[in-house]
Design a protein around this motif. Structure first.
Motif, short mmCIF file in Angstrom:
data_model
loop_
_atom_site.label_atom_id
_atom_site.label_comp_id
_atom_site.label_asym_id
_atom_site.label_seq_id
_atom_site.Cartn_x
_atom_site.Cartn_y
_atom_site.Cartn_z
N LEU A 178 0.82 -1.21 0.00
CA LEU A 178 0.00 0.00 0.00
C LEU A 178 0.86 1.27 0.00
N ILE A 179 1.95 1.25 0.74
CA ILE A 179 2.86 2.41 0.75
C ILE A 179 3.47 2.58 -0.64
N GLY A 180 3.90 1.50 -1.27
CA GLY A 180 4.46 1.57 -2.62
C GLY A 180 3.44 2.08 -3.62
N LEU A 181 2.21 1.63 -3.50
CA LEU A 181 1.15 2.10 -4.39
C LEU A 181 0.90 3.58 -4.20
N LEU A 182 0.85 4.03 -2.96
CA LEU A 182 0.64 5.44 -2.67
C LEU A 182 1.78 6.30 -3.22
N ILE A 183 3.02 5.86 -3.01
CA ILE A 183 4.18 6.59 -3.53
C ILE A 183 4.12 6.65 -5.06
N GLY A 184 3.78 5.55 -5.69
CA GLY A 184 3.69 5.52 -7.15
C GLY A 184 2.61 6.45 -7.69
N GLY A 239 3.36 9.78 -9.89
CA GLY A 239 2.71 9.90 -11.19
C GLY A 239 1.89 11.17 -11.33
N MET A 240 1.31 11.63 -10.21
CA MET A 240 0.49 12.84 -10.28
C MET A 240 1.32 14.11 -10.29
N TYR A 241 2.45 14.12 -9.59
CA TYR A 241 3.17 15.38 -9.38
C TYR A 241 4.47 15.53 -10.17
N LEU A 242 5.01 14.46 -10.73
CA LEU A 242 6.21 14.60 -11.56
C LEU A 242 5.79 14.91 -12.99
N PRO A 243 6.38 15.91 -13.59
CA PRO A 243 5.99 16.30 -14.95
C PRO A 243 6.64 15.42 -16.02
N ILE A 244 6.32 14.14 -16.00
CA ILE A 244 6.89 13.21 -16.97
C ILE A 244 5.93 13.13 -18.16
#
Length: 116
Positions: free
Chosen positions: A8-14, A18-23
């Motif tokens: 769950l921590i890994g999912l939250l970090i991912g 994904g939401m905040y890095l401008p990739i």
């Protein structure tokens, strides 16, 4: 329980990354990315199913996650270069497995819920 917390921590970090890095990637890669994401989702649902069946193996999950995504992307690329829509094969195979795994996960959850 410890593994579930890590997952769950890994999912939250991912999700947050994904939401905040401008990739971004060029739109010409969208076909390859969509097929690779479908393959990765198939691996994730397969891992959830394996965990519910007490058969989960981290090495198998990681190798399948990256291997399926890369293979699907390569298949789409080769088909694109040849002018043949080979990505349909990946969509069919991974999509079919994704829905099968979801159905099995749903059955496991419903059976657990009915027992309570």
């Amino acid at each position: 329980m410890y593994k579930l917390v890590i997952i769950l921590i890994g999912l939250l970090i991912g999700v947050l990354l994904g939401m905040y890095l401008p990739i971004t990637y060029p739109t010409s890669y969208s076909l390859y990315m969509s097929v690779a994401i479908l393959a990765a989702l198939d691996s994730v649902f397969g891992a959830i199913r394996a965990h519910m069946e007490k058969k989960f193996n981290t090495a198998i999950f990681v190798s399948g996650f990256f291997g399926n995504a890369v293979l699907a992307g390569i298949l789409a690329y080769i088909g694109d270069r040849l002018g043949v829509p080979l990505y349909y094969a990946a969509i069919f195979a991974f999509g079919d497995r994704l829905f099968q795994n979801f159905a099995i996960i749903r059955r496991h959850l419903l059976e657990g819920f009915m027992k309570k």
